[in-house]
Design an enzyme around this catalytic site. Structure first.
Site, PDB file in Angstrom:
ATOM      1  N   SER A   1     -52.203 -39.036 -11.793  1.00  0.00           N
ATOM      2  CA  SER A   1     -53.519 -38.487 -12.112  1.00  0.00           C
ATOM      3  C   SER A   1     -53.591 -37.057 -11.627  1.00  0.00           C
ATOM      4  CB  SER A   1     -54.600 -39.303 -11.427  1.00  0.00           C
ATOM      5  OG  SER A   1     -54.542 -39.052 -10.039  1.00  0.00           O
ATOM      6  N   LYS A   2     -54.630 -36.385 -12.079  1.00  0.00           N
ATOM      7  CA  LYS A   2     -54.834 -35.005 -11.655  1.00  0.00           C
ATOM      8  C   LYS A   2     -54.949 -34.971 -10.144  1.00  0.00           C
ATOM      9  CE  LYS A   2     -57.414 -34.067 -15.588  1.00  0.00           C
ATOM     10  NZ  LYS A   2     -58.693 -33.867 -16.173  1.00  0.00           N
ATOM     11  N   ARG A   3     -55.611 -35.990  -9.606  1.00  0.00           N
ATOM     12  CA  ARG A   3     -55.863 -35.998  -8.175  1.00  0.00           C
ATOM     13  C   ARG A   3     -54.583 -36.091  -7.351  1.00  0.00           C
ATOM     14  NH1 ARG A   3     -59.240 -40.497  -7.096  1.00  0.00           N
ATOM     15  NH2 ARG A   3     -59.355 -40.682  -9.354  1.00  0.00           N
TER      16      ARG A   3
END
Ligand code: GLU
Length: 493
Positions: free
Chosen positions: A264-266
């Site tokens: 994920s982006k996170r």
């Protein structure tokens, strides 16, 4: 009997909601490869029906990414192939989705729903997954509006009441659908909620538009992330209700990070353009992404896009999650750099060299030195920054077991060499190499016994992209001598 094979048509159908991440690019790549492998058509469709999630500039990112990755689409908003428009908001203007939704209403497969927010909120329930123990909120619509009479519906519509159109799923029975990777999947109809097909803003939901568009645009193979797997029975029921042929479904396995968490982006995982900005080559990224879930028949990892087209067989996609391993990607990128022709490498490396090197040096030569020693361009910096100035280093570095050098032997060699190097005029690599090896020979030293201390003195580094005399050629006489003098001083201290 003549079997007429339908021409394969695949589509990449991104929602313009931001960057193009590794997972998005993999879907696009596989769709591209499936089509090209069979001489079919790869189409781009922009799915912008969720106006709230629309991000300005995201469409440009999609075009740029496909172009840089080499995934040329045959049809799309900018290339009409007779199936347009290729942007869902434009398709909506013709009323296509509403027309098909009304057809479903006539068949009893859909219905108008006028329930307001408060009523829908009251239907929310919290459920706990028996397997994971995780709880989540769900909303199963209770078919309240299904029971409105035709007259009631018409009166509400005439009064301009806001409405949505919902799919009417049965409560009994089972729906089965086929996925190329997951096989036949059956779900009990009781689990299928009456999902919204047309929203109150007049736009279709993704859930409805993807079915209408895939059919009307002649799509034969649908490749997408397996987060859509659970909705596919509902799509299947739509195909059945219309009497349309269901496309081949290929739901791709999850991509995880090294800790087996969803990418994920996170978790700091990059989009295609972020990876390029980190110094990765587009062709290496594409090659690496091709292997995130697919494996070729032969045990081999480096493939050009053309070779991927030739080899790609979607039956060899695996169901198990694929791990995005940045170190593996770095290794692969390094392989591409090694194989790259010198001139292209120089051009791409130049901005990185110019950024670190403050002196006027022969960048062509330095580029050739680092070519086989880096994985990504930013690695250049720490390989060559000693050219700017001699770093502080530990004199223990003069000790080398294999070369049989010690601090004492190094001091002796450097001291003896100093007057010879001072006299030497020609500081070309060849001349210096001849000089130093001749010196070693005369004293019956191994070459390394002489070259190791010289290289340490002129670079201050354990690892250098080239040998002692190549470095000296670049540094020139004055700087080389000054560094060797400093080495002698340090060894004397
Ligand atoms: N618009 C969807 C997305 O961006 C596409 C899913 C599909 O390929 O059907 O996730």
């Amino acid at each position: 009997m003549v079997i007429i094979m339908k021409k394969i048509r695949t589509r990449y159908a991104p929602s313009p909601t931001g960057k193009m991440h590794v997972g998005n690019l993999r879907s696009a790549l596989y769709e591209f490869l499936i089509a090209k492998h069979e001489g079919g058509v790869f189409m781009l469709r922009i799915e912008d029906t969720d106006q709230e999630r629309y991000v300005e500039g995201a469409v440009d990112i999609i075009y740029r990414t496909l172009k840089t990755a080499g995934l040329t689409h045959d049809e799309g908003p900018d290339k009409d192939g007779g199936y347009g428009p290729y942007v869902q908001s434009e398709r909506n203007k013709s009323g296509i989705y509403l027309k098909y939704a009304k057809e479903l209403i006539d068949k009893g497969e859909a219905y108008y729903c006028f329930c307001d927010k408060e009523r829908l909120e009251s239907l929310r329930e919290t459920i706990t997954d028996p397997e994971t123990g995780e709880s989540k909120e769900i909303m199963i619509y209770d078919k309240h509006c299904l029971h409105l009479s035709k007259e009631e519906v018409e009166a509400k519509l005439a009064a301009g009441m806001p409405y949505v159109i919902r799919q009417n799923n049965p409560k009994e029975g089972v729906t089965t659908f086929h996925d190329e990777l997951y096989g036949d999947i059956s779900v009990s109809n009781a689990e299928l909620d009456d999902m919204v097909l047309i929203k109150s803003d007049g736009f279709p939901t993704y859930n409805f538009a993807n079915v209408v568009d895939d059919h009307t645009m002649g799509i034969t193979h649908v490749v997408r992330g397996n987060e859509y797997l659970s909705s596919s029975p509902k799509y299947n029921r739509l195909y059945e209700a219309f009497g349309w042929e269901v496309p081949v479904y290929i739901h791709l396995p999850l991509i995880t990070d090294e800790n087996h968490k969803k990418l994920s982006k996170r978790s700091g995982h990059a989009s295609f353009e972020d990876l390029l900005a980190q110094g990765f080559l587009p062709e290496a990224v594409v090659n690496y992404i091709a292997l995130l879930g697919w494996s070729p028949e032969e045990n081999r990892e480096i493939f050009s896009l053309q070779e991927l087209i030739e080899q790609f067989d979607y039956r060899r996609i695996s169901k198990s999650p694929a791990v995005f391993d940045i170190n593996k990607l770095k290794w692969m990128n390094g392989e591409y750099l090694k194989a790259m022709d010198e001139e292209r490498f120089y051009e791409l490396a130049l901005p990185y060299l110019e950024k670190v090197l403050t002196k006027k040096l022969d960048f062509h030569k330095i580029a050739a030195m680092v070519k086989t020693r880096i994985e990504v361009f930013p690695d250049i910096a720490e390989l060559v920054d000693f050219f700017n100035e001699l770093p502080d280093y530990d004199t223990e570095m003069y000790v080398h077991k294999k070369m049989k050098t010690t601090k004492e032997s190094s001091l002796a060699v450097l001291t003896e060499l100093m007057p010879i190097l001072e006299k030497q005029e020609d500081y070309s690599n060849d001349a210096l190499y001849a000089l130093l090896t001749e010196f070693a020979q005369k004293r019956e030293y191994k070459n390394g016994y002489v070259l190791w201390p010289v290289r340490t003195a002129v670079s201050g580094r354990q690892m250098t992209p080239a040998g002692a005399t190549e470095i000296m050629e670049l540094l020139g006489k004055e700087e080389s001598l000054s560094r060797i003098r400093r080495g002698i001083e340090a060894l004397q201290a």
